[in-house]
Design a protein around this motif. Sequence first.
Motif, PDB file in Angstrom:
ATOM      1  N   ASP A  14       0.829  -1.204   0.000  1.00  0.00           N
ATOM      2  CA  ASP A  14       0.000   0.000   0.000  1.00  0.00           C
ATOM      3  C   ASP A  14       0.865   1.257   0.000  1.00  0.00           C
ATOM      4  OD1 ASP A  14      -2.210  -1.526  -0.073  1.00  0.00           O
ATOM      5  OD2 ASP A  14      -2.959  -1.005   1.933  1.00  0.00           O
ATOM      6  N   TRP A  15       1.943   1.216   0.818  1.00  0.00           N
ATOM      7  CA  TRP A  15       2.864   2.362   0.871  1.00  0.00           C
ATOM      8  C   TRP A  15       3.404   2.673  -0.525  1.00  0.00           C
ATOM      9  CZ3 TRP A  15       3.951   6.060   4.269  1.00  0.00           C
ATOM     10  CH2 TRP A  15       5.125   6.795   4.150  1.00  0.00           C
ATOM     11  N   LYS A  16       3.713   1.584  -1.245  1.00  0.00           N
ATOM     12  CA  LYS A  16       4.296   1.757  -2.566  1.00  0.00           C
ATOM     13  C   LYS A  16       3.247   2.163  -3.616  1.00  0.00           C
ATOM     14  CE  LYS A  16       7.208  -0.723  -5.820  1.00  0.00           C
ATOM     15  NZ  LYS A  16       7.421  -2.069  -6.346  1.00  0.00           N
ATOM     16  N   ASN A  17       2.073   1.570  -3.518  1.00  0.00           N
ATOM     17  CA  ASN A  17       1.108   1.728  -4.611  1.00  0.00           C
ATOM     18  C   ASN A  17      -0.051   2.686  -4.322  1.00  0.00           C
ATOM     19  OD1 ASN A  17       2.551  -0.121  -6.203  1.00  0.00           O
ATOM     20  ND2 ASN A  17       1.574  -1.837  -5.131  1.00  0.00           N
ATOM     21  N   LYS A  18      -0.498   2.727  -3.051  1.00  0.00           N
ATOM     22  CA  LYS A  18      -1.697   3.524  -2.780  1.00  0.00           C
ATOM     23  C   LYS A  18      -1.401   4.897  -2.209  1.00  0.00           C
ATOM     24  CE  LYS A  18      -5.193  -0.054  -2.086  1.00  0.00           C
ATOM     25  NZ  LYS A  18      -6.010  -0.706  -1.041  1.00  0.00           N
ATOM     26  N   LEU A  19      -0.221   5.033  -1.577  1.00  0.00           N
ATOM     27  CA  LEU A  19       0.059   6.293  -0.893  1.00  0.00           C
ATOM     28  C   LEU A  19      -0.070   7.482  -1.834  1.00  0.00           C
ATOM     29  CD1 LEU A  19       0.953   7.861   1.589  1.00  0.00           C
ATOM     30  CD2 LEU A  19       3.328   7.480   0.902  1.00  0.00           C
ATOM     31  N   LYS A  20       0.398   7.273  -3.056  1.00  0.00           N
ATOM     32  CA  LYS A  20       0.382   8.390  -4.006  1.00  0.00           C
ATOM     33  C   LYS A  20      -1.025   8.984  -4.160  1.00  0.00           C
ATOM     34  CE  LYS A  20       1.041   9.761  -8.641  1.00  0.00           C
ATOM     35  NZ  LYS A  20       1.246   9.406 -10.032  1.00  0.00           N
ATOM     36  N   ASP A  21      -2.022   8.109  -4.201  1.00  0.00           N
ATOM     37  CA  ASP A  21      -3.388   8.623  -4.337  1.00  0.00           C
ATOM     38  C   ASP A  21      -3.772   9.474  -3.131  1.00  0.00           C
ATOM     39  OD1 ASP A  21      -3.578   7.255  -6.709  1.00  0.00           O
ATOM     40  OD2 ASP A  21      -4.551   5.498  -5.823  1.00  0.00           O
ATOM     41  N   GLY A  22      -3.292   9.076  -1.970  1.00  0.00           N
ATOM     42  CA  GLY A  22      -3.556   9.862  -0.764  1.00  0.00           C
ATOM     43  C   GLY A  22      -2.901  11.228  -0.839  1.00  0.00           C
ATOM     44  N   ILE A  23      -1.664  11.237  -1.332  1.00  0.00           N
ATOM     45  CA  ILE A  23      -0.957  12.525  -1.476  1.00  0.00           C
ATOM     46  C   ILE A  23      -1.678  13.406  -2.492  1.00  0.00           C
ATOM     47  CG2 ILE A  23       1.212  13.614  -2.194  1.00  0.00           C
ATOM     48  CD1 ILE A  23       2.645  11.091  -1.082  1.00  0.00           C
ATOM     49  N   VAL A  24      -2.125  12.786  -3.575  1.00  0.00           N
ATOM     50  CA  VAL A  24      -2.906  13.550  -4.571  1.00  0.00           C
ATOM     51  C   VAL A  24      -4.107  14.183  -3.887  1.00  0.00           C
ATOM     52  CG1 VAL A  24      -4.384  13.350  -6.613  1.00  0.00           C
ATOM     53  CG2 VAL A  24      -2.124  12.254  -6.590  1.00  0.00           C
ATOM     54  N   GLU A  25      -4.772  13.445  -3.007  1.00  0.00           N
ATOM     55  CA  GLU A  25      -5.936  14.005  -2.316  1.00  0.00           C
ATOM     56  C   GLU A  25      -5.538  15.166  -1.401  1.00  0.00           C
ATOM     57  OE1 GLU A  25      -9.289  12.005  -0.827  1.00  0.00           O
ATOM     58  OE2 GLU A  25      -8.829  10.099  -1.809  1.00  0.00           O
ATOM     59  N   ILE A  26      -4.410  15.005  -0.710  1.00  0.00           N
ATOM     60  CA  ILE A  26      -3.952  16.097   0.169  1.00  0.00           C
ATOM     61  C   ILE A  26      -3.675  17.360  -0.647  1.00  0.00           C
ATOM     62  CG2 ILE A  26      -2.029  16.903   1.624  1.00  0.00           C
ATOM     63  CD1 ILE A  26      -1.823  14.032   2.737  1.00  0.00           C
ATOM     64  N   PHE A  27      -2.980  17.199  -1.767  1.00  0.00           N
ATOM     65  CA  PHE A  27      -2.648  18.379  -2.578  1.00  0.00           C
ATOM     66  C   PHE A  27      -3.890  18.956  -3.267  1.00  0.00           C
ATOM     67  CE2 PHE A  27       2.045  16.978  -2.984  1.00  0.00           C
ATOM     68  CZ  PHE A  27       2.410  17.797  -1.927  1.00  0.00           C
ATOM     69  N   THR A  28      -4.820  18.071  -3.627  1.00  0.00           N
ATOM     70  CA  THR A  28      -6.053  18.560  -4.236  1.00  0.00           C
ATOM     71  C   THR A  28      -6.819  19.427  -3.234  1.00  0.00           C
ATOM     72  OG1 THR A  28      -6.136  16.578  -5.608  1.00  0.00           O
ATOM     73  CG2 THR A  28      -8.185  17.838  -5.421  1.00  0.00           C
ATOM     74  N   LEU A  29      -6.836  18.981  -1.990  1.00  0.00           N
ATOM     75  CA  LEU A  29      -7.460  19.778  -0.932  1.00  0.00           C
ATOM     76  C   LEU A  29      -6.705  21.096  -0.746  1.00  0.00           C
ATOM     77  CD1 LEU A  29      -9.357  20.141   1.555  1.00  0.00           C
ATOM     78  CD2 LEU A  29      -7.628  18.892   2.895  1.00  0.00           C
ATOM     79  N   THR A  30      -5.384  21.012  -0.670  1.00  0.00           N
ATOM     80  CA  THR A  30      -4.543  22.214  -0.509  1.00  0.00           C
ATOM     81  C   THR A  30      -4.855  23.235  -1.606  1.00  0.00           C
ATOM     82  OG1 THR A  30      -2.801  20.796   0.384  1.00  0.00           O
ATOM     83  CG2 THR A  30      -2.148  23.000  -0.297  1.00  0.00           C
ATOM     84  N   ALA A  31      -4.893  22.755  -2.837  1.00  0.00           N
ATOM     85  CA  ALA A  31      -5.165  23.643  -3.975  1.00  0.00           C
ATOM     86  C   ALA A  31      -6.570  24.225  -3.882  1.00  0.00           C
ATOM     87  CB  ALA A  31      -4.977  22.882  -5.288  1.00  0.00           C
ATOM     88  N   ALA A  32      -7.541  23.392  -3.490  1.00  0.00           N
ATOM     89  CA  ALA A  32      -8.929  23.858  -3.398  1.00  0.00           C
ATOM     90  C   ALA A  32      -9.074  24.949  -2.331  1.00  0.00           C
ATOM     91  CB  ALA A  32      -9.863  22.685  -3.082  1.00  0.00           C
ATOM     92  N   LEU A  33      -8.212  24.925  -1.338  1.00  0.00           N
ATOM     93  CA  LEU A  33      -8.257  25.937  -0.281  1.00  0.00           C
ATOM     94  C   LEU A  33      -7.484  27.205  -0.667  1.00  0.00           C
ATOM     95  CD1 LEU A  33      -7.734  23.563   2.820  1.00  0.00           C
ATOM     96  CD2 LEU A  33      -9.861  24.730   2.175  1.00  0.00           C
ATOM     97  N   GLY A  34      -7.028  27.275  -1.904  1.00  0.00           N
ATOM     98  CA  GLY A  34      -6.275  28.458  -2.361  1.00  0.00           C
ATOM     99  C   GLY A  34      -4.779  28.324  -2.136  1.00  0.00           C
TER     100      GLY A  34
END
Lengths: 465, 465
Positions: free
Chosen positions: A397-417
């Motif tokens: 999961d660390w290798k394969n799924k984490l990236k999607d989680g990071i994408v979600e974090i950055f998507t949230l960051t971007a959505a907040l300006g």
Amino acid sequence: MQFTKIITAHIDEIKTAIGAENVFIDEESLNSYSHDETEDLKYYPEIVVKPADAASVSALLKICNTHHIPVTPRGGGTGLSGAALPIYGGVLLSMERFKAILDIDVENLQATVEPGVITEEFMNAVAEKGLLYPVDPSSKGSCFIGGNVAHCSGGPRVVKYGTIREYILNLEVVLPTGEIIWTGANTLKYASGYNLTQLMIGSEGTLGVVTKIVTKLIPKSSHSVLMLASFKENEQACAAVSAIFRAGITPSALEFMERKGVEWVIQFDDIKFDLKDDVNAFLMIEFDGDDLDDIFKNCEKANIVLEQFECTEVLFADSAQQKEDLWRMRRTMAESVKSNSVYKEEDTVVPRAALPQLINGIKEIGSRYGFESVCYGHAGDGNLHVNIIKAGMSDEDWKNKLKDGIVEIFTLTAALGGTISGEHGIGLVQKEFMPIKYSELNLNLMRGIKSVFDPSGILNPGKIF
Amino acid sequence: MQFTKIITAHIDEIKTAIGAENVFIDEESLNSYSHDETEDLKYYPEIVVKPADAASVSALLKICNTHHIPVTPRGGGTGLSGAALPIYGGVLLSMERFKAILDIDVENLQATVEPGVITEEFMNAVAEKGLLYPVDPSSKGSCFIGGNVAHCSGGPRVVKYGTIREYILNLEVVLPTGEIIWTGANTLKYASGYNLTQLMIGSEGTLGVVTKIVTKLIPKSSHSVLMLASFKENEQACAAVSAIFRAGITPSALEFMERKGVEWVIQFDDIKFDLKDDVNAFLMIEFDGDDLDDIFKNCEKANIVLEQFECTEVLFADSAQQKEDLWRMRRTMAESVKSNSVYKEEDTVVPRAALPQLINGIKEIGSRYGFESVCYGHAGDGNLHVNIIKAGMSDEDWKNKLKDGIVEIFTLTAALGGTISGEHGIGLVQKEFMPIKYSELNLNLMRGIKSVFDPSGILNPGKIF
């Protein structure tokens, strides 16, 4: 990208140009310049060079430009985005011999330094003259000021004193084609065409190699007081941040720390700290100035604000030792986390009133993906370092799924300006996330600028975009 | 440069795209947009357009890019470097209908405004919420914030609060090819690739058309005191400037004025001012803050410094009226000079301790060339506006010899570590002097960047380089 592999003839040419004593091809050298502080990444250069003046950097770049050999400039090696990793091999250009503080001009409150000066040594040198250079990243004891310029590095004092952009007035730069320019003027203001100084700041060694830096200095305050405020919840601590500024007070530092970060520092370091059971988050709030009464007035105003956010306790540190202990706790947090777990660090930044939404969102995303996180950082700037902890996550999961989680974090960051890096840079490890925030148009403008400075693309290739 | 002349078919195409009511070809319109505040220059556009949204600007630029028609963006028309002059005819793009203050976000201390908002109106709107936008050029009553961004405009408060670069967080920009981007993020820090926001600031409308501006705001101080210090000699007043900062105090404004400037303001305006015979120079020194006692402490410290520089008198203005009178004196100086004589304004800036050398050098150059000069400006930033007065100079010398004198002034400025414009920009009238300070390499980098943003070269051609 295709580059030329270095052969003996190239090495001889470089040795002739910049001196054989500045060229290293032994295994130990290649190994020790193969990594920086970014996770566990390793990329080996073919040779390491350590020139000591701009003319040698120029000679080196001309040779590499002619032969299409990649060159990766490196400062103190403390980077967290992998910008100093020589991912295409080639030449690792260490700036460690650019060590001179050339001038501290107390009349003009300016200094001229070489890029290999350790940030804290520079700060100490100007402090001896009663002056302040306020850009002090956590790694100030080992990072180079040149690396700070390259990454638009910050630190806790940005919140009051402004970013490094306010302090860098002029740069001597060797262009990838070997020409040497000064980017601007030694002035506090500049309206004389495109600001090449500002363009260099944060360009991560992709546009040119900085060989001299002219900085602004300011008078150093004689006093400071540091408050440590404890909170039951992250959200309340984060919400207090923007309220402090709205109350009309500007701290000289305003840092957030999660409980787990403090726990790990206590384990890692020998800091004594009485961590209460009901405390889950902290704000470190510093006020500085020349008048202690004023400072305490600001502390009182801050206290009134804190009371509205379920702050359970406020400690005051006014002795040098107390302050240093608290700052050490904050500064060693990244190292402590690293020593405890496999981790990945993200450098989110949002408008500061969005901090509660950001931290709640990070926790929620973590709970869905199965990772823990330790958050801390320059909350006064809206800048939260997110240390993602492997914890119970499987290797797969660390290798394969984490990236999607990071994408979600950055998507949230971007959505907040916000944006995906406030002060660590994009380098190698964040570049895949740039399209979350920036359009292909933005990235193409950046690529175009890169081509203007570096038509052959030899300087720090594969970074940012 | 060769551009397409506008024909009826182009006008019809533009009218269809952005609305006929936004397109003007009457003589009065063409005339009134043919000049700005730069000397007596006049260049007529072929048409004037006044769109009110980014989509219309985009449509316009696409048409002009296709037909190779030059477009000159214009703010309030208060520029002093001729950057808004349509020197190749074509389209004059007035931003006067971009008038909305879209958001004042008191939680985040940020605002979003359109570029056609008058700077002072924006300052007043945020002041109503207890906040400060501190970038206030002398023309604040008529200039646009978009023009301030384009020219990296300053004003007296830069000395304490930082340049406009610290206050502009993010920009919506229409590229010359018609695409619309946001340059960055709404954050106090940004380390996410090349900083396109900073690149736009000071680019004088040559890289794109700004259609939205996100600014930082700060808490507004509740008190200020203004001191007016009189000196026998320019040199002493200028030398006091850097000494004030070395004493560890940072004024919120520190302005220099020569006697002749004050004399002409008294003639031009109805300001009552008792101008003593033995006074030849003034410093206006302002301190602000929330605590009057602190402010007076700073005034006392400043006083001690001033005594060392043969300061003959210090007046204190603390009533609103007294302060406004003094500020009006400073702000109307350019207009007063202009009303008195044919003049040419230069915008020199040097490291602040070099001010005495700069002003002495300017006077010496003037005496050799036969021109007088009136100098005033933001001395705290090392920024001196040099008003060159025709006075007894013959028309022929004014036309043919003055340029050599200006070259000497800028050569001196550059030799002192300064640059040829601190806040007015290069535009049309200073571009011939750029090579005094900047190498052909620097200028070629700027030209290269221009080509990346504007491959056809239609946007504000002929400016800067």
